[in-house]
Each structure stands twice: as C-alpha cells, then as structure tokens.
Design an enzyme around this catalytic site. Sequence first.
Site, PDB file in Angstrom:
ATOM      1  CB  CYS A 122      -0.795  -0.210   1.091  1.00 32.10           C
ATOM      2  SG  CYS A 122      -1.818   1.521   1.207  1.00 32.10           S
TER       3      CYS A 122
ATOM      4  CB  CYS B 159      -0.584   2.627   4.064  1.00 33.13           C
ATOM      5  SG  CYS B 159      -1.896   1.726   3.114  1.00 33.13           S
ATOM      6  CG  ASP B 160       3.297   1.221   4.404  1.00 34.82           C
ATOM      7  OD1 ASP B 160       2.739   1.727   5.383  1.00 34.82           O
ATOM      8  OD2 ASP B 160       2.923   0.108   4.180  1.00 34.82           O
TER       9      ASP B 160
END
Length: 305
Positions: free
Chosen positions: A131, A134-135
């Site tokens: 992701c 997300c990261d």
Amino acid sequence: MYDVIVIGSGPAGLTAGLYASRAEMKTLIIAGPAPGGQLTITSEVENYPGFPEAILGPELMNKMLAQSIRFGATLVQETVVRVDFRNRPFHVQTDKANYEGRTVIIASGADAKWLGLSSEQKLRGHGVSACATCDGFFFKGKEVVVIGGGDSAMEEALFLTKFASKVTILHRSDQFRASKIMLSRAKANPKIVFRPNAQVVEVLGVDKVTGVRIKNPTTEKEIEFLTEGVFLAIGHQPNTSVFQGQVDLDEKGYLKVGNNTLTSVPGVFSAGDVADHRYRQAVTAAGLGCMAAMDAEKLLTQEKG
Ligand code: NDP
C-alpha cells in the site's frame, strides 16, 4: 435472531457494528480468527482523521473494536464457512455455530495479492508493503521498486514519486495491462524507470529491505537490484468465496453493488473493500460501514411499518 449480522471486522465491519448497535438493532459481528482486518498488519496510520500524530494500525483497530461493542454488539472470533441468503431470516454458519439474521452486512474485505516468497513475508513492514498510500511517506528520498504492470502499479508508482528519489517498475513481462493513459503518465514522469521482463524471485535484506533478486523469464538470467522499498501492486483478491452463488459477484469476485450498499439480495448489504476496488482506504471503508448499517436500519424500520 439478530437484526444485523456483520461479517468482517476491519474498519467497514466495526463501523457497521457501531452504527447498527447504537441504533438499537441487535447486532452480531463475526470477526474472523484475527479481528481488525488489514490495518492490523500495517505500522503507522497517518491518514485516518482524528489522529494528528499518527496511530499504529493495531492500536487504531483496538480502539474501533472497543467502540463497536460499546453499544451492545456481540463480537465473536469465528470464521464464516457457509451462508444461505435464499430466504429471510438469512442463515450464517461459522466454524463454531449457526446464526440467523434479518439483515446481513458483508464487510469481509479484500487482501492484497503477494508474490508468495518467504523473504517477502519476512520483510513485510520492514520495507515491503502492498500500500503506497499507507507507507510511501516513509520512503522520502529513497529508491523504491513497484512490482506489477497494471493500473495499480502505475498509480502506486506515480504516488511514490512524491516521496522517493527514484521509482523502478518491475514487471514480469513486456506486455502491460495498464490503460494507455496511466502508462503514458508513468512514462512521462522523470522519476519513474521501467524495467520489463523482471520477475522478482527474492527480496533481499536481513531486518530491512536492501534489494531484490530479479530474473529475466526468457533468458533465466538473475541479477541483484539494490532498493530500499518494495511495493507490491499485483492486484487484490476480495474475500467472497463463501458468498459465491448466494449474491452477485463481478468477474473479479467483488460484490456487485447497486445503489450505495445494496447487493443483489434485498436485506444483504455491502461495506468496504469487498466491493470497492477503487479507493480501498480505512476511512472510505468506515464510511461505507456506516452507510450499510443505516441502510439496514432503514429497511427494518420500513418492514416494521
Ligand atoms: P491487474 O489485474 O490489472 O494487474 C495485475 C498486474 O500484476 C499485471 O501486470 C500482472 O502481470 C501482475 N501480476 C499478477 N500476479 C503476479 C505475480 N504473481 N508476479 C508478478 N506479477 C504479477 O490489477 P490492478 O490491481 O492493477 O488493477 C485492478 C483493476 O483496478 C483494473 O481493472 C484496473 O484498471 C483498476 N484500477 C484502476 C485505476 C485507475 O483507473 N486509476 C487504478 C488502479 C486500479 P501479467 O499481466 O503478466 O499477468
């Protein structure tokens, strides 16, 4: 007999459980063996509103879980093995018990596909991610690779250029499934480099990613490629196998939804990534969970007349 049976315990399921029980509907949440969904395997969550200093994924899910049962919902750590949606009340069978529900909210999510390498699993959360949203932020100024050749890979690569100094797209063939427009956008970005015919056969690193070993499928030649981040973008798999034949699925196995959260079966609602392959965010899943619970309540109120 429950008013609402929620299947799943990610942000969608837990928000559905919260709204349903707070609306005084008798609510059961079937959480699966490990409650919390995909966020329990991420590290810091910086894009969920309300947590300006970020929050750890598991901690966020613990909070959501506590909130979801605060208004009386029952939560069981069981796995659904069979459903019967032919007649109401609906029947839901788990590995431990049988339940009946006037309505059902399916919030069973989708899992990112992984290559299936042990080195990849070992370094998940230590440089391996599925992701970018997300990261990606953790890779400021670093060189990363994105694995895949579809629209997701292009989108993740483009997003990562905000942070990374260089993004290499590793694709196992030289034929790209990505749409022309996404492919052109990625090609036009000076930070993105394409490396076709590159199949990742190992992620390198002891406690954090230092590179990948890639193989040319035609020549079988292998080389080591240095990188600090590995982003998988090879598709998602919705968790719908147990619903096959009971409710309409699309050709990729996602729940087919009509108006908002309505599935093909009146009284069965959908929430979160199980039907949404576009946004796939905790906050959108939570929003859809809220919508599904409100739709279920509306139906039951109408039926009571
Ligand atoms: P796709 O199925 O379109 O593409 C998956 C990619 O991953 C393919 O290039 C495939 O390679 C590769 N792949 C699959 N398995 C492996 C493996 N084991 N090892 C190496 N590579 C592998 O999935 P996407 O997630 O990209 O897209 C899903 C849907 O969502 C599509 O309809 C897409 O258009 C849509 N989407 C749209 C976006 C947008 O419009 N902005 C953004 C993201 C997704 P191969 O081709 O060799 O099989």
